[in-house]
Design a protein around this motif. Structure first.
Motif, PDB file in Angstrom:
ATOM      1  N   ASP A  62       0.810  -1.224   0.000  1.00  0.00           N
ATOM      2  CA  ASP A  62       0.000   0.000   0.000  1.00  0.00           C
ATOM      3  C   ASP A  62       0.846   1.279   0.000  1.00  0.00           C
ATOM      4  O   ASP A  62       0.285   2.375   0.054  1.00  0.00           O
ATOM      5  N   GLU A  63       2.159   1.164  -0.077  1.00  0.00           N
ATOM      6  CA  GLU A  63       2.978   2.363  -0.255  1.00  0.00           C
ATOM      7  C   GLU A  63       2.827   2.878  -1.675  1.00  0.00           C
ATOM      8  O   GLU A  63       2.615   2.099  -2.620  1.00  0.00           O
ATOM      9  N   PRO A  64       2.974   4.202  -1.889  1.00  0.00           N
ATOM     10  CA  PRO A  64       2.921   4.739  -3.255  1.00  0.00           C
ATOM     11  C   PRO A  64       4.034   4.149  -4.118  1.00  0.00           C
ATOM     12  O   PRO A  64       5.188   4.105  -3.704  1.00  0.00           O
ATOM     13  N   LEU A  65       3.664   3.699  -5.309  1.00  0.00           N
ATOM     14  CA  LEU A  65       4.631   3.129  -6.236  1.00  0.00           C
ATOM     15  C   LEU A  65       4.901   4.094  -7.388  1.00  0.00           C
ATOM     16  O   LEU A  65       6.043   4.304  -7.773  1.00  0.00           O
ATOM     17  N   PHE A  66       3.833   4.666  -7.931  1.00  0.00           N
ATOM     18  CA  PHE A  66       3.939   5.670  -8.992  1.00  0.00           C
ATOM     19  C   PHE A  66       3.165   6.912  -8.572  1.00  0.00           C
ATOM     20  O   PHE A  66       2.097   6.817  -7.955  1.00  0.00           O
ATOM     21  N   LEU A  67       3.716   8.071  -8.923  1.00  0.00           N
ATOM     22  CA  LEU A  67       3.047   9.353  -8.719  1.00  0.00           C
ATOM     23  C   LEU A  67       2.697   9.911 -10.093  1.00  0.00           C
ATOM     24  O   LEU A  67       3.579  10.081 -10.936  1.00  0.00           O
ATOM     25  N   MET A  68       1.427  10.190 -10.320  1.00  0.00           N
ATOM     26  CA  MET A  68       0.943  10.577 -11.636  1.00  0.00           C
ATOM     27  C   MET A  68       0.732  12.088 -11.695  1.00  0.00           C
ATOM     28  O   MET A  68       0.132  12.682 -10.790  1.00  0.00           O
ATOM     29  N   HIS A  69       1.206  12.697 -12.780  1.00  0.00           N
ATOM     30  CA  HIS A  69       1.082  14.131 -12.970  1.00  0.00           C
ATOM     31  C   HIS A  69       0.420  14.411 -14.307  1.00  0.00           C
ATOM     32  O   HIS A  69       0.755  13.786 -15.322  1.00  0.00           O
ATOM     33  N   GLY A  70      -0.491  15.379 -14.317  1.00  0.00           N
ATOM     34  CA  GLY A  70      -1.141  15.778 -15.563  1.00  0.00           C
ATOM     35  C   GLY A  70      -2.000  14.671 -16.142  1.00  0.00           C
ATOM     36  O   GLY A  70      -2.745  13.973 -15.433  1.00  0.00           O
ATOM     37  N   GLY A  71      -1.866  14.475 -17.453  1.00  0.00           N
ATOM     38  CA  GLY A  71      -2.685  13.478 -18.138  1.00  0.00           C
ATOM     39  C   GLY A  71      -2.418  12.052 -17.709  1.00  0.00           C
ATOM     40  O   GLY A  71      -3.202  11.142 -18.010  1.00  0.00           O
ATOM     41  N   ALA A  72      -1.326  11.817 -16.986  1.00  0.00           N
ATOM     42  CA  ALA A  72      -0.983  10.467 -16.560  1.00  0.00           C
ATOM     43  C   ALA A  72      -1.981   9.894 -15.563  1.00  0.00           C
ATOM     44  O   ALA A  72      -1.926   8.696 -15.252  1.00  0.00           O
ATOM     45  N   ILE A  73      -2.911  10.703 -15.059  1.00  0.00           N
ATOM     46  CA  ILE A  73      -3.927  10.172 -14.145  1.00  0.00           C
ATOM     47  C   ILE A  73      -4.794   9.122 -14.842  1.00  0.00           C
ATOM     48  O   ILE A  73      -5.429   8.304 -14.185  1.00  0.00           O
ATOM     49  N   ALA A  74      -4.775   9.125 -16.169  1.00  0.00           N
ATOM     50  CA  ALA A  74      -5.559   8.148 -16.931  1.00  0.00           C
ATOM     51  C   ALA A  74      -4.749   6.898 -17.272  1.00  0.00           C
ATOM     52  O   ALA A  74      -5.217   6.042 -18.021  1.00  0.00           O
ATOM     53  N   ALA A  75      -3.550   6.758 -16.728  1.00  0.00           N
ATOM     54  CA  ALA A  75      -2.693   5.617 -17.051  1.00  0.00           C
ATOM     55  C   ALA A  75      -3.283   4.324 -16.500  1.00  0.00           C
ATOM     56  O   ALA A  75      -4.075   4.319 -15.544  1.00  0.00           O
ATOM     57  N   ASP A  76      -2.894   3.226 -17.116  1.00  0.00           N
ATOM     58  CA  ASP A  76      -3.372   1.898 -16.742  1.00  0.00           C
ATOM     59  C   ASP A  76      -2.607   1.407 -15.505  1.00  0.00           C
ATOM     60  O   ASP A  76      -1.415   1.109 -15.584  1.00  0.00           O
ATOM     61  N   ASP A  77      -3.303   1.318 -14.387  1.00  0.00           N
ATOM     62  CA  ASP A  77      -2.653   0.906 -13.139  1.00  0.00           C
ATOM     63  C   ASP A  77      -2.051  -0.490 -13.248  1.00  0.00           C
ATOM     64  O   ASP A  77      -0.923  -0.735 -12.803  1.00  0.00           O
ATOM     65  N   ARG A  78      -2.804  -1.406 -13.824  1.00  0.00           N
ATOM     66  CA  ARG A  78      -2.342  -2.787 -13.902  1.00  0.00           C
ATOM     67  C   ARG A  78      -1.087  -2.903 -14.768  1.00  0.00           C
ATOM     68  O   ARG A  78      -0.149  -3.639 -14.423  1.00  0.00           O
ATOM     69  N   LEU A  79      -1.061  -2.159 -15.872  1.00  0.00           N
ATOM     70  CA  LEU A  79       0.098  -2.205 -16.761  1.00  0.00           C
ATOM     71  C   LEU A  79       1.335  -1.666 -16.048  1.00  0.00           C
ATOM     72  O   LEU A  79       2.431  -2.245 -16.150  1.00  0.00           O
ATOM     73  N   LEU A  80       1.195  -0.569 -15.314  1.00  0.00           N
ATOM     74  CA  LEU A  80       2.341   0.026 -14.631  1.00  0.00           C
ATOM     75  C   LEU A  80       2.834  -0.870 -13.501  1.00  0.00           C
ATOM     76  O   LEU A  80       4.045  -1.003 -13.297  1.00  0.00           O
ATOM     77  N   ARG A  81       1.925  -1.487 -12.759  1.00  0.00           N
ATOM     78  CA  ARG A  81       2.368  -2.394 -11.687  1.00  0.00           C
ATOM     79  C   ARG A  81       3.131  -3.588 -12.260  1.00  0.00           C
ATOM     80  O   ARG A  81       4.083  -4.071 -11.657  1.00  0.00           O
ATOM     81  N   SER A  82       2.694  -4.056 -13.440  1.00  0.00           N
ATOM     82  CA  SER A  82       3.379  -5.202 -14.051  1.00  0.00           C
ATOM     83  C   SER A  82       4.746  -4.835 -14.605  1.00  0.00           C
ATOM     84  O   SER A  82       5.513  -5.714 -14.987  1.00  0.00           O
ATOM     85  N   ALA A  83       5.054  -3.522 -14.647  1.00  0.00           N
ATOM     86  CA  ALA A  83       6.356  -3.082 -15.161  1.00  0.00           C
ATOM     87  C   ALA A  83       7.411  -3.015 -14.066  1.00  0.00           C
ATOM     88  O   ALA A  83       8.538  -2.579 -14.329  1.00  0.00           O
ATOM     89  N   VAL A  84       7.080  -3.428 -12.855  1.00  0.00           N
ATOM     90  CA  VAL A  84       8.015  -3.393 -11.728  1.00  0.00           C
ATOM     91  C   VAL A  84       8.199  -4.810 -11.199  1.00  0.00           C
ATOM     92  O   VAL A  84       7.219  -5.488 -10.878  1.00  0.00           O
ATOM     93  N   ALA A  85       9.442  -5.263 -11.139  1.00  0.00           N
ATOM     94  CA  ALA A  85       9.757  -6.599 -10.615  1.00  0.00           C
ATOM     95  C   ALA A  85      10.194  -6.474  -9.165  1.00  0.00           C
ATOM     96  O   ALA A  85      11.039  -5.641  -8.836  1.00  0.00           O
ATOM     97  N   PHE A  86       9.611  -7.312  -8.307  1.00  0.00           N
ATOM     98  CA  PHE A  86       9.931  -7.318  -6.884  1.00  0.00           C
ATOM     99  C   PHE A  86      10.545  -8.655  -6.498  1.00  0.00           C
ATOM    100  O   PHE A  86      10.359  -9.669  -7.183  1.00  0.00           O
TER     101      PHE A  86
END
Length: 425
Positions: A244-268
């Motif tokens: 539940d910590e912030p992973l991405f901070l969205m600015h401007g038009g990026a508020i419409a970005a695909d959450d699932r796609l961005l989470r899948s772009a980070v390997a833990f």
């Protein structure tokens, strides 16, 4: 399959010891069937004929030898790895030892030979398959030679100088990947970070609490371009991120970005890896030096060997353009904010802890000074302030020690060997 799952799979395959021997076992089964048919077709035999019991006895000896090799190899390597990790650092197990291809392929040869010999023994009941028996004999001889080589190889591999050299090689490869552009001519500092203001939306980490191993920056950039906004990655590679910590901070038009796609772009993962983590090789080498300087081990020569590799890595990273934390689109607009270590981070990581624990040792103080003075002479002007600060801190730390004047003068002398070959100007 998502990018982060593909990354996790590739990382697991690179660090798994059992997969290559398993593949060798499957190959041996195929070889038995194919070569068995070839043997039946050739009906080949030696000039002299073996008795079936004699051939079976020989194969049984081969099988017993392979079992002994496999058991001895794994048991001795496990003990050696534990001893080496206790004396150096546990992080060498995943970063260096489990990724050694020589050990993998030698064990794979043992498994292949064992399975092949078992298959030949099963076929040596009514007659002797001479082609298979000859190949079994050759494989067994090759396994004996490989076993002798492995003993020598493992003894050399687990020496501190071999471990820190491999870490240095891995670190150079990562630096070349993360910072591919070398400094040519005058070095110009990176432009200041643009003021983004408060985030318009946050994307939280929903998985288990873990460490950031890698980020697919191409996917993040494309998503920022698609939404005509700016995406800020809230952490750095190597950071621990809780659920539940912030992973991405969205600015401007990026508020419409695909959450699932961005989470899948980070390997833990549960621990840091060396692939995208530019400072991890430095971290492991420093850990080895610090442990060597502990009163329980008291091995300053290993610390000097570690400083040799830190010197090599700092020289490499100091001659490269470090990221300005901004990834832009083709038209020059800011699209992604992705923070990476700066030059001061590398210098502090390489010097501070070693100075703290080893300044009272002649070898460490002299070798550390030789590294800093050499880098001051050879790196671009923009890299020098951080090095001068470390050299000044080293002098202050030496001044605080209750040393005899002769000892203090000795400790202030630069020496690439630690103690034995002082640099002369």
């Amino acid at each position: 399959m998502n990018w982060n799952k593909q990354y996790a799979l590739r990382s697991y395959l690179r660090s798994s010891m059992w997969l290559v021997p398993l593949a060798a076992y499957v190959v041996s089964l195929a070889l038995i069937r194919v070569l068995g048919r070839v043997d039946d077709w050739l009906d080949w035999s030696w000039n002299w004929v073996l008795e079936i019991p004699a051939a079976q006895s020989a194969l049984e000896v081969f099988i017993a030898a392979m079992l002994s090799f496999i058991v001895f190899t794994f048991s001795s390597l496990l003990v050696a790895i534990q001893v080496a990790s206790a004396q150096l650092t546990p992080r060498i197990i995943a970063t260096t030892l489990l990724r050694d291809n020589t050990i993998r392929f030698v064990v794979a040869l043992f498994v292949l030979t064992l399975a092949f010999n078992l298959g030949v023994l099963a076929r040596t009941q009514m007659k002797i398959p001479y082609l298979l028996f000859t190949i079994a004999f050759v494989l067994s001889g090759a396994s004996v030679a490989a076993f002798l080589y492995l003993i020598d190889y493992a003894a050399r591999l687990l020496r501190p100088v071999s471990i820190v050299w491999r870490l240095g090689e891995d670190g150079l490869s990562v630096l070349q990947d993360v910072y591919p552009v070398r400094i040519e001519g005058a070095h110009h500092p990176s432009p200041p970070m643009p003021r983004l203001g408060p985030a318009d939306r946050e994307i939280a980490h929903q998985g288990k609490s873990a460490i950031v191993l890698a980020v697919d920056l191409d996917t993040v950039r494309k998503e920022a371009e698609r939404t005509d906004g700016v995406i800020e990655f809230a952490h750095r590679v190597g950071d621990f991120v809780a659920t539940d910590e912030p992973l991405f901070l969205m600015h401007g038009g990026a508020i419409a970005a695909d959450d699932r796609l961005l989470r899948s772009a980070v390997a833990f993962g549960p621990e840091r890896t060396i692939e995208q983590d530019a400072t991890f090789a430095f971290r492991v080498i420093v850990d080895i030096a610090v442990k060597a300087l502990s009163s329980a081990i008291n091995d300053p020569t290993t610390a000097v060997l570690s400083i040799d590799q830190l010197h090599r890595l700092l020289r490499a990273v100091g001659r490269r353009h470090l990221h300005d934390d901004i990834i832009r689109s083709a038209d020059g607009k800011t699209r992604v904010v992705f923070r990476t270590p700066n030059w001061e981070d590398f210098v502090a990581l390489s010097c501070r802890e070693i100075r703290l624990y080893g300044v009272s040792n002649f070898q460490v103080a002299r070798r550390l000074r030789a590294m800093l003075e050499n880098l001051l002479r050879t790196l671009p002007e923009a890299r020098l302030p951080a090095l001068r600060e470390e050299l000044e801190l080293l002098d202050q730390a030496l001044d605080r020690l209750a040393m005899l004047p002769q000892d203090l003068a000795l400790a202030r002398t630069a020496d690439l060997q630690g103690l034995g070959a002082a640099l002369r100007t």
